[in-house]
Design an enzyme around this catalytic site. Sequence first.
Site, short mmCIF file in Angstrom:
data_model
loop_
_atom_site.label_atom_id
_atom_site.label_comp_id
_atom_site.label_asym_id
_atom_site.label_seq_id
_atom_site.Cartn_x
_atom_site.Cartn_y
_atom_site.Cartn_z
N LYS A 117 0.84 -1.20 0.00
CA LYS A 117 0.00 0.00 0.00
C LYS A 117 0.87 1.25 0.00
O LYS A 117 0.61 2.20 -0.74
CB LYS A 117 -0.90 0.00 1.25
CG LYS A 117 -1.57 1.34 1.51
CD LYS A 117 -2.45 1.29 2.72
CE LYS A 117 -2.05 2.14 3.88
NZ LYS A 117 -1.51 3.45 3.73
N ASN A 118 1.90 1.26 0.84
CA ASN A 118 2.69 2.48 0.98
C ASN A 118 3.62 2.72 -0.20
O ASN A 118 4.31 3.73 -0.24
CB ASN A 118 3.48 2.44 2.30
CG ASN A 118 2.55 2.67 3.49
OD1 ASN A 118 1.37 2.99 3.30
ND2 ASN A 118 3.07 2.50 4.68
N ARG A 166 -4.92 10.31 3.53
CA ARG A 166 -3.81 11.21 3.74
C ARG A 166 -2.70 11.06 2.68
O ARG A 166 -2.03 12.03 2.34
CB ARG A 166 -3.30 10.88 5.15
CG ARG A 166 -1.98 11.24 5.42
CD ARG A 166 -1.82 12.12 6.60
NE ARG A 166 -0.58 12.80 6.35
CZ ARG A 166 -0.35 14.05 6.63
NH1 ARG A 166 -1.26 14.76 7.20
NH2 ARG A 166 0.80 14.59 6.34
N ASP A 186 -5.55 12.91 11.91
CA ASP A 186 -5.38 11.48 11.81
C ASP A 186 -5.35 10.88 13.21
O ASP A 186 -4.79 11.49 14.12
CB ASP A 186 -4.04 11.21 11.11
CG ASP A 186 -4.00 9.83 10.51
OD1 ASP A 186 -4.13 8.86 11.27
OD2 ASP A 186 -3.83 9.74 9.29
N ASP A 224 4.05 0.87 11.98
CA ASP A 224 2.81 0.26 11.48
C ASP A 224 2.58 -1.14 12.06
O ASP A 224 1.49 -1.68 11.93
CB ASP A 224 2.83 0.18 9.95
CG ASP A 224 2.58 1.55 9.32
OD1 ASP A 224 2.20 2.48 10.05
OD2 ASP A 224 2.76 1.68 8.10
#
Length: 419
Positions: free
Chosen positions: A23-24, A93, A117, A305
Site C-alpha cells: 500500500k505504501n 492522507r 489522523d 505500522d
Amino acid sequence: MSEHFLVTGGQRLEGEVSVGGAKNSVLKLMAAALLAEGTTVVTNCPDILDVPLMADVLRGLGCEVELEDSEVRITTPAEPKYHADFDAVKQFRASVCVLGPLVARCRRAVVALPGGDAIGSRPLDMHQSGLRLLGAHSEIEHGCVVAHADDLHGANIRLVFPSVGATENILMAAVLARGETVIDNAAREPEIVDLCNMLNQMGAKVSGGGSTTLTIQGVRKLEPTTHRVIGDRIVAATWGVAASMTRGDVRVRGVNHKHLGLVLDKLRTAGAEVTPEVDGFRVVQRERPKAVNFATLPYPGFPTDLQPMAIGLAAVAEGTSMITENVFESRFRFVEEMIRLGADARTDGHHAVIRGVPVLSSAPVWSSDIRAGAGLVLAGLVADGVTEVHDIFHIDRGYPRFVENLRGLGGIIERVSTE
Ligand code: UD1
C-alpha cells in the site's frame, strides 16, 4: 449501514497466504505517473480501497485511469491540472504525495490538506521546507498547500527526521529540477527504493536509494514506464505475528523477507522458528510466545505500522514487554481497546508496559486506523469467545481480501452488516 467483524478466538493459524503489492508503495508510484506524459502501468497493485481513491485523485488532475485486476493504467496528459481539491483528498492522507510531482510537472500545485489522523498530528513542514529549498514558494492557504516555482533547481536538503512522505515529495520534485539535489537523512524504507527504481526506469537519475543520502541529477523530461510494486511487508508481517500469537505454522509468500529483518528477529526472540524463503518466509511457533521489547523507529528499525501487532503479541506472551513508540505520538490510543480485551497494559508517554496473560477475553472493540484494526483482529484470535471489531473500513483500506486470507489460514471470522 456499517460493517463489523465477528472473530472467534482459539484457532491455530496454519497454511499459506500470499500478500499483494505494498500500500505504501503503490500510491506513490501512481502519483509518480504524473511526471511523464503518456501511459504508465503499475502492476501487482493490492485490492484495497486506497487504490481507487488515488485513481480518483489522479482523474481530478486530468489523468485517465483504468483499474483492472491488479493492474492500473494511468494516462497523463501533456498539461495535467494542478489542483487536488478537498473532495478528492479528504478520504486519505497519502494523496499528499501528488504535491512533489505537480510542482515538478506543472511548476505549481494546490493540494487540499487531508485533515487530522487518529495516530497523531502529521504536519507537512519538512515537505514544504524541502520544496522551498528547490526554489518553490510554499504556503498553507485556506486549507490547502499552495506551491509554485518559476525555476526549480537542485539543492542540498537535510531532513530533521527521515520522514517517508517528505523524502518522496522532495525526490519527485527534484527529478525534474535543474541540477543536482542531495537529500540527507532521507528515509530508507523499501518503498522509497521501489519509487527510486521506478523513477530511474522513467529516465530519472537517482542514486543512493535505501541509504541515508539520495542524490538526484535533474533531467528535462521523463517517459512513462511499466513497474511492479514490491510486496507489502506490513501485511506479510501481520500474518507472521498472527502465526506466532496463535502458536501456528504459516508460510507467507509475495514479499522479500529481507525487508523484515528486525521484525523476523523479534519473532525468533518470542520463540518462533522463522525460515526465510525465496519469495517470503515461514513462521512456526510451538510454545506460548515469550515477552519481547519493541521500539519503533524509521527503517530499518521496527515499523510503527506493526506496533499494534507487537502489543497483541506482548499481550499473550509469557512475561513483561516494554513497547516504545518513537514515530507517531498518538498511536497508543488503541491500547485502550486492548485493555477492553483483557490485556494487562499501562502506557506512560511513549512507553507501554504489557504483562502477558495466557488468554484475552472477547469484547466489542473499535478500530481507529488500519493497523490498530488489524491488531484488534489478531487479539480477537487469541481471546476467549467472540470479539466484535467495529469500524472495519479502516482495515479494508490496507488489507486486501482480509477475511478470505484469514479464513484460508483456519481463522474464524465473519463480516456482518449493521443496519
Ligand atoms: C508513512 C506511511 C505510514 C507509516 C509512516 C512511518 C504511507 C502512505 N504512510 O507515513 O504508514 O506509518 O510512513 O513509517 O506511506 N513529520 C513532521 N513533519 C513533516 C513530515 C512528517 O513532523 O513534514 C513527522 C510526523 O508527524 C511523524 C513522523 O514525522 O511523527 C513520521 O512521519 P512520516 O515518515 O512522514 O510518515 P508518512 O509519510 O506520513
